[in-house]
Design a protein around this motif. Structure first.
Motif, PDB file in Angstrom:
ATOM      1  N   LEU A 186       0.829  -1.210   0.000  1.00 53.98           N
ATOM      2  CA  LEU A 186       0.000   0.000   0.000  1.00 53.98           C
ATOM      3  C   LEU A 186       0.863   1.260   0.000  1.00 53.98           C
ATOM      4  O   LEU A 186       0.563   2.249  -0.689  1.00 53.98           O
ATOM      5  CB  LEU A 186      -0.927   0.000   1.227  1.00 53.98           C
ATOM      6  N   ALA A 187       1.960   1.213   0.767  1.00 55.09           N
ATOM      7  CA  ALA A 187       2.864   2.369   0.819  1.00 55.09           C
ATOM      8  C   ALA A 187       3.572   2.581  -0.516  1.00 55.09           C
ATOM      9  O   ALA A 187       3.762   3.717  -0.968  1.00 55.09           O
ATOM     10  CB  ALA A 187       3.880   2.172   1.936  1.00 55.09           C
ATOM     11  N   ILE A 188       3.977   1.487  -1.145  1.00 58.79           N
ATOM     12  CA  ILE A 188       4.678   1.579  -2.430  1.00 58.79           C
ATOM     13  C   ILE A 188       3.815   2.263  -3.483  1.00 58.79           C
ATOM     14  O   ILE A 188       4.294   3.079  -4.286  1.00 58.79           O
ATOM     15  CB  ILE A 188       5.106   0.169  -2.908  1.00 58.79           C
ATOM     16  N   PHE A 189       2.516   1.945  -3.467  1.00 60.74           N
ATOM     17  CA  PHE A 189       1.607   2.537  -4.466  1.00 60.74           C
ATOM     18  C   PHE A 189       0.943   3.823  -3.963  1.00 60.74           C
ATOM     19  O   PHE A 189       0.041   4.352  -4.598  1.00 60.74           O
ATOM     20  CB  PHE A 189       0.550   1.513  -4.863  1.00 60.74           C
ATOM     21  N   GLY A 190       1.415   4.309  -2.785  1.00 60.33           N
ATOM     22  CA  GLY A 190       0.969   5.593  -2.288  1.00 60.33           C
ATOM     23  C   GLY A 190      -0.461   5.653  -1.796  1.00 60.33           C
ATOM     24  O   GLY A 190      -1.082   6.723  -1.821  1.00 60.33           O
ATOM     25  N   VAL A 191      -0.993   4.528  -1.339  1.00 63.71           N
ATOM     26  CA  VAL A 191      -2.391   4.517  -0.880  1.00 63.71           C
ATOM     27  C   VAL A 191      -2.510   4.115   0.586  1.00 63.71           C
ATOM     28  O   VAL A 191      -3.595   3.762   1.036  1.00 63.71           O
ATOM     29  CB  VAL A 191      -3.248   3.572  -1.753  1.00 63.71           C
ATOM     30  N   LEU A 192      -1.397   4.185   1.327  1.00 63.05           N
ATOM     31  CA  LEU A 192      -1.449   3.859   2.753  1.00 63.05           C
ATOM     32  C   LEU A 192      -1.828   5.121   3.519  1.00 63.05           C
ATOM     33  O   LEU A 192      -1.073   6.104   3.509  1.00 63.05           O
ATOM     34  CB  LEU A 192      -0.102   3.324   3.238  1.00 63.05           C
ATOM     35  N   PRO A 193      -2.969   5.122   4.184  1.00 64.62           N
ATOM     36  CA  PRO A 193      -3.441   6.333   4.871  1.00 64.62           C
ATOM     37  C   PRO A 193      -2.459   6.805   5.943  1.00 64.62           C
ATOM     38  O   PRO A 193      -1.917   5.999   6.701  1.00 64.62           O
ATOM     39  CB  PRO A 193      -4.762   5.877   5.513  1.00 64.62           C
TER      40      PRO A 193
END
Length: 496
Positions: A186-193
């Protein structure tokens, strides 16, 4: 030679519990076997040792893991073929005994036992260091003693208690890696809140000197660094002999080895090298997984990872003691170890085999504290290449046993090695190549060359003992203690 039917429950064998030839009991449940199979491929080496591999090969370490993972998949497929047809507590040692001759079963069984009792000392010390950091009032040697005593007691109670402990130990590892992969992706694709992972991105695979920043040769160097972290994949085939349905357990663990290695090794390492540039100093300073968690701003990342590593260490200790004792038990039943090792308690526990294994583990722990740079270093180096020797023994045994099973009981070939015999020979060639490449590594006291040469020296001593015993007819009366699930072949392959 007569083939015996595959038992659906572990037989107590002639003599009953408590007698030479008394047997193990089917105390492992399906959920135990499933988690043992999954957790067996996740060692503490994955968490601790991956940083040096990344520093050496960069993102190309993924190819090193893929190469070794493929090797392990092929070897486990061969072992699964033999073990599904004939589940036994001796696993590959019993198969080598039947396929290649008594010298092979004796040698590989004792070498494997030696490997695990040394691992007991290594893991007990690693766990003690973590625990001492949390509670410094207890000295490191005290924690090592406590850990060893607790897990010995667990193994002495029943195989079910071992299975229960391992179920939870492995469960924690599986959940931790699963969560790490999900959060990291999620962090890699920039969607980790709530997380601003500035360094994360797929571009880390190629943006810092390319995918192979240190050249293609670094892939092979990476192989040497990661190959031993895969040891333990075979534990499920030893444990299957104490399950309610050994054949089903072996088949299931063999068929799932591909996704287990793909997810837990390749998946988690891919996340690490995408979250951070491979040459980020924090990877070497803190360790790859801690550095990756820190880059996401996760509080107490180091302590979280210490807890996971401790769980992995305890899991390895638990399984190492179990594995060493069952190998000693199997050797005892085949007349290749003291008869006492073949005796079991009323609960089906090989008490003498467990105590003997843990005693040698304690001795190794003592050497680690008293003579770390001499005696203990020798023990570690001289057992280091045993994993590769075991894999070679599995390959050669499968070449022989496949023909025997096809001739006598083809219905038992519920698991088949792919492209037999070509992939078997290709696997042998790859293992020999890795051993040969290790000889070119001459850096440090624990260099690849030192490890291979010392391991070969110990293997030669054990093999010489096996040959001398066989020529002298030692243990000729062991047929009295031979059991249905560990038959000997009447026409072993000749050597030389």
């Amino acid at each position: 030679m007569t083939s015996q039917p595959t038992p659906t429950k572990a037989a107590s064998g002639p003599g009953g519990p408590g007698e030479p030839g008394g047997g193990l009991q089917a105390g492992l449940k399906n959920r135990h076997l499933s988690m043992i199979a999954i957790g067996g491929v996740i060692g503490a080496g994955l968490f601790v040792g991956s940083s040096s591999g990344i520093a050496t090969a960069g993102p190309g370490i993924l190819l090193s893991y893929a190469l070794v993972g493929t090797l392990v998949v092929l070897v486990m497929r061969m072992l699964g073929e033999m073990s599904a047809a004939n589940p036994t507590s001796g696993s590959f040692s019993a198969h080598a005994d039947r396929a290649l001759g008594r010298w092979a079963g004796f040698s590989i069984g004792w070498l494997y036992w030696f490997f695990w009792v040394v691992v007991l000392a290594v893991e007990a010390t690693a766990g003690a260091k973590i625990l001492e950091g949390w509670i410094p009032a207890v000295p490191q040697w005290g924690w090592a003693l406590i850990v060893m005593v607790v897990l010995t007691a667990t193994n002495l109670v029943s195989v079910g208690s071992y299975g229960e402990f391992e179920f939870w130990f492995a469960g924690i590892k599986v959940v931790a890696i699963g969560a790490f992969i999900v959060v990291g992706a999620l962090a890699i694709f920039g969607v980790l809140p709530g997380v601003d992972a500035e360094k994360a991105g797929i571009g880390n695979l190629t943006d810092h000197g390319g995918f192979l920043p240190n050249g293609p040769g670094a892939i092979l160097t990476g192989v040497l660094l990661v190959v031993f972290s895969f040891m333990g994949s075979e534990i499920a085939t030893l444990a299957a002999g104490e399950s309610e349905d050994p054949q089903r357990a072996v088949t299931k663990s063999t068929n799932s080895i591909i996704w287990r290695i793909g997810v837990f090794y390749l998946g988690s390492i891919l996340v690490v090298v995408c979250l951070l540039p491979w040459n980020d100093p924090s990877i070497k300073e803190k360790g790859s997984y801690v550095a990756a968690l820190d880059s996401l701003g996760i509080a107490n990342a180091g302590q979280i990872m210490n807890f996971i590593v401790l769980t992995s260490v305890l899991s390895c200790l638990n399984s190492g003691l179990y594995t060493a004792s069952r190998m000693a038990f199997s050797l005892g039943r085949r007349g290749d170890a003291p008869k006492a090792f073949a005796r079991t308690t009323s609960r089906g526990v090989p008490m003498a085999a467990i105590i003997a294994s843990v005693v040698f583990g304690f001795v190794a722990v003592f050497f680690n504290y008293a003579y770390p740079d001499t005696v203990f270093l020798f023990l570690v180096n001289s057992s280091g290449a045993v994993a590769l020797f075991v894999w070679l023994a599995i390959c050669f045994s499968q070449l022989r046993l496949r023909r025997i099973i096809e001739r006598e009981t083809p219905e038992k070939l519920v698991v088949k090695m792919w492209l037999y015999p070509y992939l078997t020979w290709a696997t042998i060639a790859l293992i020999v190549f890795v051993l040969g490449y290790m000889l070119t590594d001459t850096e440090g006291e624990s260099s690849g060359r030192t490890t291979v040469l010392l391991s070969l020296m110990v293997a030669a001593v054990v093999l010489a003992i096996a040959v001398i015993r066989q020529k002298l007819g030692a243990g000729a009366s062991s047929a009295k203690y031979a059991v249905a699930d560990e038959p000997r072949d009447e026409d072993p392959v000749k050597v030389g």
